[in-house]
Design a protein around this motif. Structure first.
Motif, PDB file in Angstrom:
ATOM      1  N   LYS A 122      45.192  -0.708  24.135  1.00 21.32           N
ATOM      2  CA  LYS A 122      44.186  -1.755  24.319  1.00 21.32           C
ATOM      3  C   LYS A 122      43.591  -1.627  25.705  1.00 21.32           C
ATOM      4  N   GLY A 123      42.267  -1.444  25.792  1.00 20.26           N
ATOM      5  CA  GLY A 123      41.604  -1.280  27.073  1.00 20.26           C
ATOM      6  C   GLY A 123      41.127  -2.600  27.640  1.00 20.26           C
ATOM      7  N   GLY A 124      40.780  -2.590  28.934  1.00 17.73           N
ATOM      8  CA  GLY A 124      40.257  -3.776  29.597  1.00 17.73           C
ATOM      9  C   GLY A 124      41.048  -4.119  30.836  1.00 17.73           C
ATOM     10  N   GLU A 125      40.359  -4.722  31.824  1.00 14.58           N
ATOM     11  CA  GLU A 125      41.013  -5.131  33.060  1.00 14.58           C
ATOM     12  C   GLU A 125      41.941  -6.310  32.797  1.00 14.58           C
ATOM     13  N   GLY A 126      43.052  -6.339  33.526  1.00 15.54           N
ATOM     14  CA  GLY A 126      43.976  -7.454  33.446  1.00 15.54           C
ATOM     15  C   GLY A 126      44.979  -7.386  32.322  1.00 15.54           C
ATOM     16  N   ILE A 127      44.893  -6.375  31.448  1.00 17.15           N
ATOM     17  CA  ILE A 127      45.848  -6.241  30.348  1.00 17.15           C
ATOM     18  C   ILE A 127      47.086  -5.524  30.869  1.00 17.15           C
ATOM     19  N   ILE A 151      49.842  -1.389  24.369  1.00 15.19           N
ATOM     20  CA  ILE A 151      49.825  -0.699  25.654  1.00 15.19           C
ATOM     21  C   ILE A 151      48.488  -0.953  26.356  1.00 15.19           C
ATOM     22  N   GLY A 152      48.548  -1.435  27.588  1.00 16.81           N
ATOM     23  CA  GLY A 152      47.346  -1.589  28.411  1.00 16.81           C
ATOM     24  C   GLY A 152      46.951  -0.227  28.979  1.00 16.81           C
ATOM     25  N   VAL A 153      46.113   0.493  28.233  1.00 14.58           N
ATOM     26  CA  VAL A 153      45.849   1.894  28.583  1.00 14.58           C
ATOM     27  C   VAL A 153      45.118   2.035  29.914  1.00 14.58           C
ATOM     28  N   ASP A 154      44.303   1.062  30.303  1.00 14.61           N
ATOM     29  CA  ASP A 154      43.590   1.166  31.573  1.00 14.61           C
ATOM     30  C   ASP A 154      44.554   1.140  32.750  1.00 14.61           C
ATOM     31  N   TRP A 189      36.589   2.708  32.059  1.00 11.82           N
ATOM     32  CA  TRP A 189      36.820   4.140  31.978  1.00 11.82           C
ATOM     33  C   TRP A 189      35.768   4.783  31.088  1.00 11.82           C
ATOM     34  N   GLU A 190      35.236   5.919  31.527  1.00  5.10           N
ATOM     35  CA  GLU A 190      34.297   6.666  30.704  1.00  5.10           C
ATOM     36  C   GLU A 190      34.600   8.156  30.827  1.00  5.10           C
ATOM     37  N   LYS A 191      34.244   8.908  29.791  1.00  2.47           N
ATOM     38  CA  LYS A 191      34.489  10.347  29.804  1.00  2.47           C
ATOM     39  C   LYS A 191      33.532  11.042  30.768  1.00  2.47           C
ATOM     40  N   ILE A 192      34.065  12.070  31.417  1.00  2.00           N
ATOM     41  CA  ILE A 192      33.266  12.871  32.340  1.00  2.00           C
ATOM     42  C   ILE A 192      32.540  13.946  31.542  1.00  2.00           C
ATOM     43  N   PRO A 193      31.262  14.156  31.790  1.00  2.00           N
ATOM     44  CA  PRO A 193      30.549  15.224  31.068  1.00  2.00           C
ATOM     45  C   PRO A 193      31.275  16.557  31.197  1.00  2.00           C
ATOM     46  N   GLY A 194      31.419  17.265  30.065  1.00  2.00           N
ATOM     47  CA  GLY A 194      32.140  18.540  30.055  1.00  2.00           C
ATOM     48  C   GLY A 194      33.623  18.394  29.787  1.00  2.00           C
ATOM     49  N   HIS A 195      34.113  17.136  29.673  1.00  2.00           N
ATOM     50  CA  HIS A 195      35.529  16.880  29.374  1.00  2.00           C
ATOM     51  C   HIS A 195      35.582  15.999  28.128  1.00  2.00           C
TER      52      HIS A 195
END
Length: 578
Positions: free
Chosen positions: A430-435, A458-461, A515-521
């Motif tokens: 589960k994503g997001g701040e404070g989790i 799981i607080g993945v962030d 969180w965001e994916k980096i171009p090329g990854h």
């Protein structure tokens, strides 16, 4: 600032902590408290600054004008005469006490003179150690031991989250925030930048972008969602609200946190413009966060490149029989993280040592649909395998977290339920701040609800932030991440491990890090596997000290009596498996 100053003269208060943006009056509180000591309640004062040069500058530019312009202090306070001119700047006497100014890097001044009062300015800029004698603040506070009525003042702008001394000091006190009553609903909130609303526009002048604000800056109440103008907020009632009021009675510590939105000298539009000018430069943005927004900064700068981590790989060595060592000696516990895809399971086995040090053990892929027995039987082989040290001793994986997201949720629930005895559990990210990173598991129904399965959220962030921080550690030891040569740790692995970064987004709902994916990854499975394996350790929460003692005893025993190789008939050897 009246309440912090009242707190200083309160007999029940032993310590005052102020976390504040720049130029909102925190230094004036220190000066007023110092003047009160000199005139009303004298005693020896040690006033500590980041460096001796800072102390000299503060004496000339802040203390000298105060003594010059206040007649009562001018009659009482005198320079300490000495052959060295610097002594007159750093030491001053008054009836009943003395003022000594010093730097956090000067151990002699911090460890020699008993003092009733300790003042600490810009605490987060202090040296980590006063020479070779340890934490400067601990040294200074030790000077107060014999005073029943000792007091201390700790002041600073905030800096890096997790590495801020003033953050720790604030957490130990009453944790008071300067809050405003919403003109619309009457609820009380502090003015946080996440709830500031504005409409920016820019133009290019002589090749430089110039920012403007259209229509002014408003505050959005978190309770009712109504907008209030800057003037409406300034005219509304304000007060200090404590989140931990028991610290006052139990420990005598009052702590205050203030940002520039409370300052009468800083228009809100100026704060917003400074933010817009700095938002694309992490170093400039950190200054705005610390000195204006009064926020802790999380270091979210670029990590090492894929090639740098690839070059950092190590050889774990070989055993006497010529086979590769699977476990370095520092490994005390093993966990496994499994990412579920439509046509495969990807996993990583991670070794954990004391103080957050980790070792990559094996990164692998099991091809096949997750609803087939063969795939899970091969995962059983990974989990039940005994991973060997150089001396022959071995351990198994203590806990495995399997991602239940995707198209095979029910199949994951069924397989994990059947493997609870091996501590294989389903998890949901589960994503997001404070989790929080981990939480108490819940029971979820499987298919027709005749059976249930334990599911961890799981607080993945939070996990990703921890992983990225560990990758920045450059020296072997606490929080360092080791990676072996081979065993799946190739270019693709590091490309996936470094596939995401944190970015700041500004929208109608406020400013948020995500969180965001980096171009090329494009593939992030290695990052997810590492995240789940780290979460497994967090859930397991093993006693690392006990494991270290057990490993040390086992290692000594195996050294004295080398462990025999495992026999072909599968009979047990004297290797330690747990």
């Amino acid at each position: 600032m009246r309440e912090p100053m009242r707190a200083f003269s309160d007999p029940k208060v032993r310590k005052v902590v102020i976390v504040a943006a720049s130029q909102v009056g925190k230094t004036e509180v220190e000066l007023n408290a110092l003047g009160y000591v000199m005139d009303q309640d004298p005693g020896t004062v040690i006033f500590v600054h980041p460096t001796l040069d800072d102390a000299k500058k503060f004496s000339r530019l802040r203390i000298a004008p105060m003594l010059r312009d206040c007649p009562r202090l001018k009659r009482k306070v005198h320079d300490v005469r000495d052959s060295k001119a610097s002594k007159t700047v750093l030491q001053k006497s008054f009836p009943g006490g003395m003022l000594m100014l010093t730097g956090s890097n000067a151990p002699s001044a911090l460890a020699s003179t008993p003092a009733r009062y300790i003042f600490g300015d810009e605490r987060d800029r202090w040296a980590k150690s006063a020479g070779k004698e340890g934490d400067p603040w601990a040294l200074a506070e030790a000077r107060q031991t014999t005073f029943y009525n000792a007091k201390s003042v700790e002041v600073s702008t905030p800096t890096i989250k997790g590495a801020s001394n003033i953050e720790t000091a604030y957490a130990g006190g009453t944790q008071e925030r300067w809050v405003v009553e919403c003109p619309h609903c009457g609820e009380w909130h502090d003015i946080d930048f996440d709830y500031i609303r504005f409409e920016p526009w820019s133009e290019t002048v002589n090749g430089k972008k110039v920012w403007h604000i259209k229509g002014g800056v408003d505050w959005c109440c978190p309770s009712c969602g109504c907008l209030s103008s800057e003037q409406e907020v300034r005219d509304a009632p304000h007060k200090w609200r404590a989140d931990n009021p028991s610290a006052y009675e139990e420990k005598g510590i009052r702590s205050f946190w203030l940002n520039a939105f409370a300052s009468p000298w800083v228009p809100w539009e100026r704060i917003v413009i400074r933010f817009l000018e700095a938002k694309d430069d992490p170093q400039k943005l950190q200054v705005v966060y610390n000195t204006l927004l009064g926020k802790l900064w999380e270091d979210r700068g670029d990590l090492a490149s894929d090639d740098e981590l690839l070059a950092r790989r190590e050889d774990y060595g070989t055993r006497p029989d010529g086979t590769e060592v699977e476990l370095p000696d520092g490994v005390l516990c093993l966990t496994c993280g499994v990412d579920t895809q439509d046509n495969r399971l990807e996993y990583e086995v991670v070794g954990h040592g004391q103080w957050g040090e980790t070792w990559g053990i094996e990164k692998g892929v099991i091809m096949g649909r997750p609803d087939t027995d063969e795939v899970w039987q091969r995962l059983d082989g990974v989990v039940e395998h005994v991973y060997r040290y150089r001396d022959g001793g071995g351990i198994r994986i203590s806990m495995t977290c399997v991602d239940s997201g995707g198209h095979y949720t029910q199949e994951v629930y069924e397989r994990c339920r059947a493997r609870q005895g091996s501590r294989i559990f389903a998890i949901k990210g589960k994503g997001g701040e404070g989790i929080p990173y981990t939480s108490i598991p819940t029971k979820v129904a499987i298919r027709d609800k005749r059976a249930t399965c334990w599911l961890y959220t799981i607080g993945v962030d939070a996990g990703k932030s921890s992983i990225m921080s560990s990758l920045k550690v450059q020296e072997h030891g606490p929080n360092f991440a080791h990676f072996p040569r081979g065993k799946g740790y190739d270019e693709n692995y590091f490309n996936g491990l470094l596939s995401e970064r944190m970015v700041l987004t500004t929208g109608s709902t406020g400013n948020r890090w995500r969180w965001e994916k980096i171009p090329g990854h494009e593939r992030n499975e290695p990052l997810d596997c590492r995240n789940y394996a780290m979460a497994a350790l967090k859930i397991l929460n093993p006693d690392m000290d006990a494991l270290f003692r057990a490993r040390t005893e086992t290692k000594t025993d195996n050294t004295a009596h080398p462990a025999p190789r495992r026999r072909r008939n599968g009979r047990k050897t004297r290797s330690v498996d747990w």
